[in-house]
Each structure stands twice: as C-alpha cells, then as structure tokens.
Motif scaffolding. Structure first.
Motif, PDB file in Angstrom:
ATOM      1  N   SER A  78       0.908  -1.155   0.263  1.00  0.00           N
ATOM      2  CA  SER A  78      -0.072  -0.178  -0.060  1.00  0.00           C
ATOM      3  C   SER A  78       0.932   1.393   0.020  1.00  0.00           C
ATOM      4  O   SER A  78       2.093   1.167   0.476  1.00  0.00           O
ATOM      5  N   SER A  80      -0.021   5.669   0.610  1.00  0.00           N
ATOM      6  CA  SER A  80      -0.864   6.702   0.861  1.00  0.00           C
ATOM      7  C   SER A  80      -0.289   7.999   1.007  1.00  0.00           C
ATOM      8  O   SER A  80       0.719   8.115   1.674  1.00  0.00           O
ATOM      9  N   VAL A  90      -5.102   6.595  -1.756  1.00  0.00           N
ATOM     10  CA  VAL A  90      -4.707   5.371  -1.378  1.00  0.00           C
ATOM     11  C   VAL A  90      -4.691   4.343  -2.213  1.00  0.00           C
ATOM     12  O   VAL A  90      -5.691   4.248  -2.964  1.00  0.00           O
ATOM     13  N   ASP A  91      -3.542   3.675  -2.547  1.00  0.00           N
ATOM     14  CA  ASP A  91      -3.649   2.368  -3.383  1.00  0.00           C
ATOM     15  C   ASP A  91      -3.092   1.247  -2.505  1.00  0.00           C
ATOM     16  O   ASP A  91      -1.911   1.352  -2.011  1.00  0.00           O
ATOM     17  N   GLU A  92      -3.952   0.191  -2.407  1.00  0.00           N
ATOM     18  CA  GLU A  92      -3.727  -0.903  -1.504  1.00  0.00           C
ATOM     19  C   GLU A  92      -4.257  -2.209  -2.228  1.00  0.00           C
ATOM     20  O   GLU A  92      -5.161  -2.205  -3.184  1.00  0.00           O
ATOM     21  N   ALA A  99       3.152  -0.317  -5.243  1.00  0.00           N
ATOM     22  CA  ALA A  99       2.032   0.275  -5.060  1.00  0.00           C
ATOM     23  C   ALA A  99       2.136   1.813  -5.555  1.00  0.00           C
ATOM     24  O   ALA A  99       2.869   2.436  -5.157  1.00  0.00           O
TER      25      ALA A  99
END
Length: 129
Positions: A78, A80, A90-92, A99
């Motif tokens: 992740s 953020s 956020v990228d998770e 990520a």
C-alpha cells in the motif's frame, strides 16, 4: 487469414509488451522506477524493513510510490498520501512490483505519507511543510 489468427497475434503482442515492461521494472533501480511513475524531483526516501516509499514533488503536487525490497512476488502493498485537512489518496492491493503512484495537490500544506509491504511499514509524520 481468419479472425482467430488476428486475436492470437494481438495476444502475442500484448504478452510481449507486458514481459518487456516487467523486465524493465525489475532491472531499474528503485529511484528510476519511481521517476518513471511520479513527475518532479525526489524529495524524500522513506525506507523500512520490507521496502521503500519514494516521494516526489512538482509544483504543489506530491506523488508517492511504494516499492518492495525484493520485487517479483505478489504480496500485500500500500501507499497513501494525505495533505493536511484533506482525505488520503490510497492504493492498496496485492502487487509484485509497486503500489501507486498516488498523487495529491498539497499546495503549501504538510503531507502525511504511509507505505507498507507485507508486515513492514512506514509512516512519515507531517513532512514537506
């Protein structure tokens, strides 16, 4: 030439492109990988036990990417970025190479950057104020 041959040709081309992209991702150092995804200059490197978060800034925009210490195996990752007073971007998910990138407009506000790979993580606290 039938429709099936055209589909096979397109699939072969797509596979070749993805393979080359994957090889480039593995071959490039972490800083070069982040530069490929985030515009601007690198302003922070946030290392942790299982990876690194690379933070770039251009104008009032802040961009971050989490890269694992050992790329190539899918695992939970992740990244953020949250500008003070704003919501985090956020990228998770389960990724093999990175990520992100995630980008926010921060202007002159402080940002809080977080990243994680598997069980390792980092949190910057307020930075770039």
């Amino acid at each position: 030439m039938g429709e099936g041959a055209g589909i096979r040709r397109r699939l072969a081309l797509a596979t070749a492109v993805l393979t080359v992209a994957g090889l480039l991702t593995v071959a490039l150092p972490q800083d070069a990988q982040a530069a490929a995804y985030c515009p601007g200059r690198k302003v922070r490197t946030l290392p942790f036990s299982t990876g690194t978060v690379l933070v770039h800034k251009r104008g009032g925009y802040v961009c971050a990417v989490t890269v694992p210490e050992k790329p190539g195996t899918k695992r939970k990752m992740s990244v953020s970025v949250q500008a003070r007073g704003g919501r985090p971007v956020v990228d998770e998910g389960r990724y093999a190479y990175r990520a992100g990138p995630v980008t926010v407009y921060a202007g002159q506000r402080c940002v809080w950057v977080k990243g994680a790979v598997a069980r390792g993580s980092v949190s910057s606290g307020r930075i770039l104020c």
